[in-house]
Structure formats: C-alpha cells, structure tokens
Design an enzyme around this catalytic site. Structure first.
Site, PDB file in Angstrom:
ATOM      1  N   ASP A 190     -10.753   2.129  -3.179  1.00 48.30           N
ATOM      2  CA  ASP A 190     -11.301   1.857  -1.851  1.00 48.30           C
ATOM      3  C   ASP A 190     -12.825   1.862  -1.900  1.00 48.30           C
ATOM      4  O   ASP A 190     -13.473   1.458  -0.936  1.00 48.30           O
ATOM      5  CB  ASP A 190     -10.814   2.908  -0.842  1.00 48.30           C
ATOM      6  CG  ASP A 190      -9.458   2.523  -0.253  1.00 48.30           C
ATOM      7  OD1 ASP A 190      -9.042   1.363  -0.450  1.00 48.30           O
ATOM      8  OD2 ASP A 190      -8.825   3.372   0.388  1.00 48.30           O
TER       9      ASP A 190
ATOM     10  N   ASP B 172       0.837  -1.200   0.000  1.00 47.37           N
ATOM     11  CA  ASP B 172       0.000   0.000   0.000  1.00 47.37           C
ATOM     12  C   ASP B 172       0.874   1.254   0.000  1.00 47.37           C
ATOM     13  O   ASP B 172       2.074   1.207   0.290  1.00 47.37           O
ATOM     14  CB  ASP B 172      -0.903  -0.025   1.241  1.00 47.37           C
ATOM     15  CG  ASP B 172      -2.176   0.783   1.058  1.00 47.37           C
ATOM     16  OD1 ASP B 172      -2.273   1.563   0.096  1.00 47.37           O
ATOM     17  OD2 ASP B 172      -3.079   0.628   1.908  1.00 47.37           O
TER      18      ASP B 172
HETATM   19  C1  GLA Z   1      -5.656   2.083   2.162  1.00 49.32           C
HETATM   20  C2  GLA Z   1      -6.083   0.904   1.326  1.00 49.32           C
HETATM   21  C3  GLA Z   1      -7.129   0.105   2.057  1.00 49.32           C
HETATM   22  C4  GLA Z   1      -6.586  -0.343   3.392  1.00 49.32           C
HETATM   23  C5  GLA Z   1      -6.099   0.849   4.188  1.00 49.32           C
HETATM   24  C6  GLA Z   1      -5.374   0.413   5.445  1.00 49.32           C
HETATM   25  O1  GLA Z   1      -6.661   3.019   2.250  1.00 49.32           O
HETATM   26  O2  GLA Z   1      -6.543   1.314   0.076  1.00 49.32           O
HETATM   27  O3  GLA Z   1      -7.530  -1.001   1.283  1.00 49.32           O
HETATM   28  O4  GLA Z   1      -5.549  -1.257   3.180  1.00 49.32           O
HETATM   29  O5  GLA Z   1      -5.211   1.665   3.427  1.00 49.32           O
HETATM   30  O6  GLA Z   1      -4.883   1.467   6.163  1.00 49.32           O
END
Ligand code: GLA
Length: 729
Positions: free
Chosen positions: A547, A477
C-alpha cells in the site's frame, strides 16, 4: 536435466543445467541422507564418501550403542522427530497411544518424466520433456506410516521442487504435528542468512545476518504469509555479492502459516527447513488417509544473489505463474483517487481522464457494493450499490467501453462485516471460537473458508457480478489476519487443521475463478503486500506489492521483492503526491520511473495533476509499452541499491536474446561536488556492439560492462533516468 540412480553406490543424482543434488542411502537400515547440493558435478560423480559413514559415529548397525550420536548428526533427507535427532524435524507425529517417535527408512523409489500436480495446492508444472521427478518412498514400519518424497528438476531452470505426501498405512489414527515440505543440509561455508521481514507499508526489508550457532529464520502465524515475514530464506557465503559467490535460496509455494528456518548445529553443519508452521497445526490421518505438503523451491547459484534471483524468476515465470503471458494493461485505480467517495459520474470522469491519457483500464476499488461508504459495512454483500452506481456495473462498463477503457473490480471475498445481510443471515459463517467474543480487525471478521457452503455463497455472488458486467480485471484483497481460528464444521480433534484448510479453501475459490473466467486478469492483494508469495502467483500473475506506493520507499520494497519474485509479479503505481503513506513529495516523472518495471498503473485523480504532469503520461505509457516487457520477461540485474550506498538505485533488465537492455536509474539524493557516476552494466553479450539510445554512443557489451555507463550527477533529489542499449550486430 537428469535424474540417475547409481545402484552400486546407492546414490540418487539430480542434475539441473548448472547444479547437482545428491541423496544417498545407508546400507542395511536404509536411512536416506542428503549428500550434496551445489554447482554441477562431472558426469558419474556421486560423492558417496561425503555421507561420512566411516566416521564416528558409525551407522547404528555397526555399533548399535552409537545410534543416538548417529541420529544427532546424520543429514536426514526428511528428518522425523524422535530417535535422537534433536535438530528441527520435518515430520512429527502423535500416535493413538500417545507416542511421538518416528523413524523413516527407505522402501522404494521411482523416476518418471514430468511432474504430477499436487491436489488442491499450487505447484510448479512442466511437461514430460521439460522435467523429471524422483519419488522416494520411506516408511516407519512400527507406525505403518509412509512418506513419499518428491523431487523435480527442470531442463530450463536451476531449481528443484520438493514436497512430501504422508500416508497412514497403519490401523490406528495418527496426528501429524509437523509436516514440513523440504530440508536442506549444508556444511557451513561461513554463511549469511537472508530473510525479508517487514510491516504494513514497509513490506520486505532485506535483512542479512551472519549465521551463528542455533536457529534463525522467518515465520508467520497470522494465517497469511504476512507483511511481517516472507516465505523465503537464503543462505549465502558471507563474502557473496550480487554477482559473485554461492547463494542458496528456499521459497515456499504457500500462502498461510510457515516456518523457514536455518539451524547451525554443534558440528558446524546447517539444516534448513521450509514448511507449514507446526504451531497451531495438527492433522489427523485416519487409516488410509494421506496428507500432501505444499511445495518448496530450492535454488543454488554460484553467480551471487543475482544468480539466485534469476533462477527463481525463471522458474516462477515459466513453470508456476499461469497467466504470465496475459496482457498487463496500464490501469487507473480509484482507491487513492477517491477512496469510498465516488459515484457513477465520478468514475466516468476518471474514465474520461484515463481515455484522454491513453490508460486502458479503470479499476473500481473498494466501495461499490452493499451500502459501503467506509470500512464498517457490507463485506459479504456482493451486490452493486445502485444509489452510487445507477445502472450498476453493466452501465458503467458499457459507458467506459465506449471510451476505449475497460472495467476492473475490487473484491474482498474472504471477509464479512458484522453490518451485512450475510452476517445477519449467517453469523456462523464468521470464524469464532465458541464462548469467546471474536476479535474485529478493520471492522471485519474472517469467513470460515474451510466450509464449502461458505465458499460457494460468496463465490456465486461475485461470479454473478463478473458474468453480468464486462469486467476484465479483478483485484482480490484480504485485509486482516486470522485470529479466532476454529471451525464448527470440524470435530475437536481436527481443529488443528483449520489454518491449512482455510488456505485450501482460498485456493479452491481462486482456482474456480481463473477456470470460470480465463479472460480476466487477476491481481492478488493483502492490505498491500501481505500475501506476496509463490502460492498466490499460481493463481494471479501479479500481486499488489505494498500500500506504500511512494516512489522512493517503493524502490526498496521492489528491490527486496525482486530478490525472489520477478518484476512481472509486482503491481506498481504512480500514486498521489504528497504521498498518502509517508508525505514525501517527488516529481511525477520519477514516480513513473519507479513504477515502470512492474505492472504499471496510476492511483490518483488525474484531474488534480498539473497540465505539465498530465502531458507526461503519454510518455510514461509509451515507455511502459516499449520497455515493460523487457523488465517483465528479461533477465534482472541489480546494479546498485539505495539501501547500501545511501544515494542511488539502479536495476537493469536484458531481453533473453540479449538484444535490448534497459537500466532504470534513480538518484534518490544528490551529492555535492560530484559530476558523474560510472555504473558498470551486466548481462550483455561481451563481443556484440550496443548503441545507447539518446547519446548514440556505441560500445561492445564488454565495453559497457567493464567501462560502465556514465550518468550525470544532477543537482536534484529524486531524479530518474532510463539508459537504453540496443544491440546493433
Ligand atoms: C487494502 C488494499 C488497498 C485498497 C484497500 C481498500 O488496503 O491494499 O489497495 O484496495 O484495501 O479497502
């Protein structure tokens, strides 16, 4: 596929299976121009007249006084700033003396089988039999500068890869203030320009607008390709549809700042460029040093936008994504299920539920390390939180393994929390500009990945975890843009290199990861889909798309993403309901239908589902196992777009041998007083016969394509249905 040099005409001809690209040299001076890009021409055709050297303004040698107007209109293959070309250049320099003019003249060329790799950069690959590369070397004798332009064509793809290697052969340092990757010249065909702007949770909207005089396009200055823009640009005839009309696409194999720009000039001609954004960029080349630009991919199709998409998908799947063939297990991700609020028992419970439903992989998302129970701490401290997970990931992995569920792990290697042991020990590892307070975003700073010791420190910590525990999947990420862009490891005159060196550092880390752990399935992520680009696909076969996993919004995000990138690249999950991102309530089955074509998973607490919903999981998994490969590996056809019609969405995939086709249809909104919908299909073998699973109806491919499948208009919003056709002879 072939690359030919026509000596008499001084024309380079590059052929892909269905397209031709022509470059030509202007006699004497050796200006290199682009003559043509479009459908494949008959053998031997060079179209040299299209260089228009007889038209005024004639080339400078014939009339030196006309040099300015020649520069102002000639379709330079790799335009440099200066000399009187006022359109956007690919190359700009600043010399030690402060001058900034550059003129490139042909010097030599070489045609070879295969494609050399681009050192330190992601790039398409291909064997000696499957592709050929033309390298044209141009030089500016006054500067001692050489540019090696590379063009690669493939036997099985209608794509052309372009990049440039710039070399300082002079005796003084030179600063490159722009070094773009590709340039495309076209005569205007009443073009529309398509880009994919967006935002967090609304990544990649399709924006199509008329190309008018001036400059338009997409760009990112966030240090990542970004949620707000995607490194892609298309030019298509104004009348082009999904299946008809000319469409050109340019995609960038890069994950940082970029510029994708189309410019319609005073003469009604188009120059389109793609490359690292010149703003914030300045690369110093000492005598003897070289700079390699990233690669851009160009495609051209006369089969509309669908043809353009299929050309990109094929190239990316067979010549860019290295883990394409890897198994894509159905997974359960802990993020929306419990956010930071979990411990060993909770995860084991999720694992038990996963096993009971036939889900193969549990991904432990954010919150397993340091003392991270919210967003404020511990990035940089990649050691397991034994309070939450006694026995660590080893114990968890083993206990899950005993249930038949493997373990996946979230990491965010590019970041550092101010509240972390790493920051306390090495505050200088965080990017910051001397004398300024660095800007926090999501309570974190960006690590200075330009420095090897920083990369090594984080990589070694994470690699130790991966070596110890039985981890089969990693989600990498990245949750904020670059803001305080400065590195103390570089002298003042090299600070313009930081953005790009950061991306090179990132690529080096990911290359290490995929080399050291070839069995691990890597999924990239960037606050959702903030780095959904072809550069990332070289390292990870899949990327978390957004997301926003709410099914109806996702249909649109996935449609726009599929304009360039294959469904095999899109992480797609059945998420919580009501949706955590937009509050919408949709049926469980429909959520499965929206996620089906991507890399499928669940992102919710299975324990909170109703019995009925839980009982639908095995059916969804069976469909994913049966039809997932068709969507991931087959040809993609966009049949209908909810964005356009306001009611329904339909995509279709057909296996390469045309033996199996699946239509994924979603009625987003029901319509009063409508009984059925006729949906013309695509991509089938016209004369072969296909049976529809379920109804048993048999028709020829032409019958399905011309007659269309009849879909019942159900009195419900958010209704999903699959239509499956099997070839029977
Ligand atoms: C980002 C990712 C999510 C999750 C969060 C965790 O927003 O896109 O899928 O993994 O971080 O903090």
């Amino acid at each position: 596929m072939a690359i030919t040099y026509f000596e008499r005409e001084r024309v380079f001809r590059l052929d892909t299976p269905h397209t031709t690209y022509l470059l030509g040299l202007v006699d004497q001076e050796g200006f290199l121009g682009q003559i043509y890009y479009g459908p494949r021409l008959p053998e031997g055709e060079t179209l040299r007249a299209l260089l228009r050297l007889e038209e005024r303004p004639v080339p400078p040698s014939a009339d030196p006084r006309e040099r300015a107007s020649f520069y102002d209109s000639f379709p330079f293959a790799y335009p440099a700033h200066g000399g009187g070309d006022f359109r956007t250049p690919c190359l700009s320099v600043q010399t030690a003396g402060g001058g900034c003019n550059c003129e490139l003249f042909y010097e030599s060329h070489c045609i070879s089988a295969g494609k050399p790799p681009l050192e330190g950069l992601p790039a398409a690959y291909g064997g000696k039999d499957g592709c050929a590369t033309l390298e044209i070397t141009c030089a500016d004798p006054a500067l001692g500068l050489r540019v090696h332009l590379r063009y690669t064509v493939f036997s099985d793809s209608d794509a052309i890869c372009q990049s440039a290697l710039v070399e300082n052969g002079g005796e003084e340092p030179i600063v490159l203030t722009a070094a773009l990757s590709a340039c495309l010249h076209l005569d205007d065909m009443d073009f529309d320009c398509i880009t994919l702007p967006g935002s967090w949770a609304r990544e990649r909207e399709i924006v199509r607008r008329r190309l008018v005089k001036g400059r338009t396009g997409a760009e990112s200055l966030r240090g990542i390709s970004s949620h707000q823009a995607n490194p892609f640009l298309a030019l298509c005839e104004h009348t082009a549809t999904q299946e008809r009309g000319r469409a050109y696409g340019m995609a960038f194999v890069y994950s940082g700042n970029f510029l994708a720009q189309a410019e319609l000039d005073q003469y009604g001609k188009v120059r389109s460029v793609m490359g690292i954004h010149p703003e914030g960029f300045g690369w110093q080349l000492l005598p003897g040093e070289r700079f390699q630009t990233p690669e851009a991919v160009l495609v051209c199709s006369d089969e509309g936008l669908g043809g353009m998409s299929r050309a990109f998908h094929d190239l990316f799947r067979t010549h860019l994504i290295r883990g394409q063939a890897k198994r894509r297990p159905a997974l359960l991700n802990s993020w929306e299920a419990c956010y930071f609020d979990f411990d060993h028992d909770k995860l084991l419970e999720l694992g038990r539920q996963a096993a009971a439903s036939g889900i193969e992989l549990l991904v432990v998302d954010d919150g397993w390390f340091g003392h991270r129970n919210d967003e404020t701490t511990s990035l940089g401290d990649w050691t397991v939180n034994e309070e939450k997970l006694p026995g660590g990931l080893v114990r968890l992995g083993e206990e899950l393994g005993a249930m038949g569920v493997s373990l996946g792990l979230w990491v965010e290697p590019e970041m550092i929390s101010p509240d972390s042991d790493l920051y306390r020990a090495h505050p200088d590892y965080a990017m910051a500009i001397p004398g300024r307070v660095p800007t926090l975003a999501r309570n974190q700073y960006v690590l200075d990945l330009t420095r090897k010791e920083v990369r090594d420190c984080v990589y070694e910590q994470i690699a130790a975890v991966l070596r110890e525990a039985p981890i089969t999947y990693v989600k990498w990420d990245m949750n904020r843009p670059l803001i305080d862009v400065y590195s103390p490891s570089l002298p003042p005159e090299r600070q313009g290199e930081v953005y790009h060196r950061y991306v090179l550092g990132l690529y080096e880390m990911q290359e290490r990861l995929v080399t050291d752990f070839p069995e691990i399935l890597l999924e990239n992520c960037c606050s959702g889909g903030g780095r959904f680009d072809a550069g990332m696909l070289y390292y990870s076969p899949q990327i978390w798309t957004s997301d926003n996993a709410e099914a109806m919004d996702r249909l649109a995000i996935q449609e726009a993403t599929a304009l360039v990138y294959p469904y095999s690249a899109m992480g797609a999950h059945v998420a919580c309901c009501p949706s955590h991102t937009n509050g919408r309530v949709t049926p469980f089955l429909t959520r499965g239908g929206a996620a089906l074509p991507g890399c499928f998973g669940y992102e919710l607490d299975l324990g909170e589902l109703t019995e009925e919903e839980r009982s639908q999981i095995p059916l969804q998994l069976a469909e994913y196992r049966m039809f997932g490969p068709v969507f991931r590996e087959g040809d993609y056809y966009r049949l209908a777009s909810f964005r356009d019609n306001g009611y329904y969405d339909a995509l279709m995939a057909v296996t390469k041998d045309r033996s199996l086709a699946v239509v994924d249809y979603t009625q987003v909104r029901s319509r009063a007083n409508l009984r059925s919908l006729r949906l013309p299909l695509r991509g089938l073998e016209e004369t072969a016969r296909y049976r529809c699973q379920g109804s048993g109806e048999v028709r020829t491919g032409a019958g399905w394509m011309l007659g269309g499948a009849l879909l019942e208009a159900v009195q419900a919003d958010f209704y999903n249905q699959l239509v499956v056709l099997e070839r029977i002879d």
